[in-house]
Motif scaffolding. Structure first.
Motif, PDB file in Angstrom:
ATOM      1  N   ILE A  11       0.844  -1.175   0.000  1.00 51.96           N
ATOM      2  CA  ILE A  11       0.000   0.000   0.000  1.00 51.96           C
ATOM      3  C   ILE A  11       0.890   1.239   0.000  1.00 51.96           C
ATOM      4  CG2 ILE A  11      -1.821   1.216   1.242  1.00 51.96           C
ATOM      5  CD1 ILE A  11      -2.532  -1.558   0.084  1.00 51.96           C
ATOM      6  N   LEU A  13       1.394   5.578  -0.304  1.00 54.99           N
ATOM      7  CA  LEU A  13       0.933   6.964  -0.273  1.00 54.99           C
ATOM      8  C   LEU A  13       2.105   7.801  -0.783  1.00 54.99           C
ATOM      9  CD1 LEU A  13      -0.782   7.073   3.227  1.00 54.99           C
ATOM     10  CD2 LEU A  13      -1.901   7.052   1.017  1.00 54.99           C
ATOM     11  N   GLU A  65      -1.161   8.669  -6.143  1.00 55.10           N
ATOM     12  CA  GLU A  65      -1.578   9.763  -5.267  1.00 55.10           C
ATOM     13  C   GLU A  65      -3.039  10.138  -5.511  1.00 55.10           C
ATOM     14  OE1 GLU A  65      -0.567  14.465  -4.391  1.00 55.10           O
ATOM     15  OE2 GLU A  65       0.406  13.395  -6.041  1.00 55.10           O
ATOM     16  N   THR A  68      -5.485   7.404  -4.244  1.00 52.66           N
ATOM     17  CA  THR A  68      -5.498   7.394  -2.778  1.00 52.66           C
ATOM     18  C   THR A  68      -6.341   8.541  -2.247  1.00 52.66           C
ATOM     19  OG1 THR A  68      -3.305   6.363  -2.726  1.00 52.66           O
ATOM     20  CG2 THR A  68      -4.056   7.465  -0.716  1.00 52.66           C
ATOM     21  N   GLU A  69      -6.174   9.728  -2.826  1.00 48.89           N
ATOM     22  CA  GLU A  69      -6.950  10.885  -2.396  1.00 48.89           C
ATOM     23  C   GLU A  69      -8.440  10.690  -2.656  1.00 48.89           C
ATOM     24  OE1 GLU A  69      -5.147  14.109  -4.456  1.00 48.89           O
ATOM     25  OE2 GLU A  69      -3.512  14.339  -3.008  1.00 48.89           O
ATOM     26  N   THR A  73      -8.128   1.999  -2.298  1.00 48.90           N
ATOM     27  CA  THR A  73      -6.946   1.297  -1.807  1.00 48.90           C
ATOM     28  C   THR A  73      -6.033   1.060  -2.996  1.00 48.90           C
ATOM     29  OG1 THR A  73      -8.228   0.204  -0.084  1.00 48.90           O
ATOM     30  CG2 THR A  73      -6.091  -0.756  -0.626  1.00 48.90           C
ATOM     31  N   VAL A  74      -4.779   1.440  -2.855  1.00 53.52           N
ATOM     32  CA  VAL A  74      -3.864   1.435  -4.000  1.00 53.52           C
ATOM     33  C   VAL A  74      -2.626   0.609  -3.669  1.00 53.52           C
ATOM     34  CG1 VAL A  74      -2.648   2.855  -5.678  1.00 53.52           C
ATOM     35  CG2 VAL A  74      -4.665   3.774  -4.515  1.00 53.52           C
ATOM     36  N   ALA A  91      -5.734  -0.586  -8.070  1.00 48.95           N
ATOM     37  CA  ALA A  91      -6.561   0.062  -7.054  1.00 48.95           C
ATOM     38  C   ALA A  91      -7.880  -0.669  -6.968  1.00 48.95           C
ATOM     39  CB  ALA A  91      -6.786   1.533  -7.412  1.00 48.95           C
TER      40      ALA A  91
END
Length: 295
Positions: A11, A13, A65, A68-69, A73-74, A91
């Motif tokens: 995962i 970020l 990014e 995720t924003e 779930t990436v 994702a």
């Protein structure tokens, strides 16, 4: 394209270092061709996104990014092919039967239909599919979705037939072969979007795609008044990112407008891409996702 997960997911970020201005906000449940087109421009502002290049890495980070924003779930899937590092991005969101929508985010390193010494910018061949997936990630109304939806951004799709041993669709082949090894559920359908931004849009049935799934999606396009764009007749036989999933017995299709005169040339630039064409595909897939499993 187009001839014709042993690695653990992590995962992420991540922050992107090289970006154009972000698109303006839009209604959360309306697919916007204008916003999708802004994603085409944003990708092309990075330059050609060749496998392993700074532009490719920056785009991958930006995809991660952004998703995720948006609450997805990436994860990433890294491997090497012929000594070159490759990164797929996956994702997911929602619960229920699993559906996968995919596009490739790399671009071809040789404009072999025009000047083989130069890379392709890939506004349509690469950026258009990514743009549709990113705008879908924003616009899908989750209260109407009864499936787990995966978005796959494949690397290393577009360097086949360049006399160096690289086939097409390297990233998607790896993902398909390793699907389920990290607990991913069986896929009920795979839909790949590729080269769907041509202003003169004509999307035909593709020979290696699942007939029932094509009929289902083309019928939704017709319902939306897009029957002049989604034409239920066979025209091409393509090896693309859907092929490896189809070989595993998964219903899989590619939505592609292969009658594109700028394919693998230096003229595959944003001015050849139409927001209306992006919206036609995006609206069709949005309705398919929001209706699938709800009957």
């Amino acid at each position: 394209m187009k001839r014709p997960l042993r690695c653990a997911f992590a995962i992420l970020l991540l922050l992107s270092g090289c970006r154009a201005a972000a698109p303006a906000p839009a209604a959360p449940d309306a697919f916007s061709g204008a916003l999708a087109y802004a994603w085409v421009e944003r990708q092309c502002a990075l330059g050609p996104r060749l496998i392993g290049s700074p532009a490719n890495l920056a785009l991958g980070d930006l995809i991660i990014e952004t998703l995720t924003e948006l609450g997805w779930t990436v994860a990433e899937q890294r491997f090497e092919f012929q000594g070159v590092p490759v990164r797929n991005i996956l994702a997911w969101r929602g619960e229920g039967d699993a559906l996968l929508l995919g596009a490739h985010y790399d671009t071809r390193r040789s404009a072999d239909h025009e000047d083989p010494s130069q890379p392709v910018l890939g506004a349509n061949d690469g950026a258009s599919g990514v743009a549709v997936l990113l705008e879908l990630a924003r616009s899908v109304a989750w209260e109407r979705v009864e499936n787990r939806v995966y978005l796959a951004f494949f690397d290393a799709e577009d360097n086949g037939n360049l006399d160096d041993g690289w086939p097409y669709a390297v990233g998607s082949r790896y993902m398909a072969e390793h699907w389920g090894e990290n607990g991913e559920p069986p896929l009920q359908a795979v839909v790949v979007v590729d080269m769907i931004g041509d202003a003169d849009q004509q999307i035909y049935y593709e020979v290696n795609s699942d007939p029932a799934l094509m009929a289902e999606i083309w019928a939704i396009a017709a319902e939306l008044g897009l029957g002049d764009r989604f034409i239920p007749q066979y025209r091409h036989s393509i090896i693309d990112d859907h092929t490896a999933f189809a070989r595993r017995g998964i219903p899989a299709i590619v939505i592609i407008d292969f009658d594109y005169p700028y394919w693998h040339t230096l003229r595959d630039t944003p001015d050849k891409v139409s927001p209306e064409s992006l919206e036609a595909v995006g609206r069709t897939l949005q309705l398919w996702l929001e209706r699938r499993g709800a009957e």
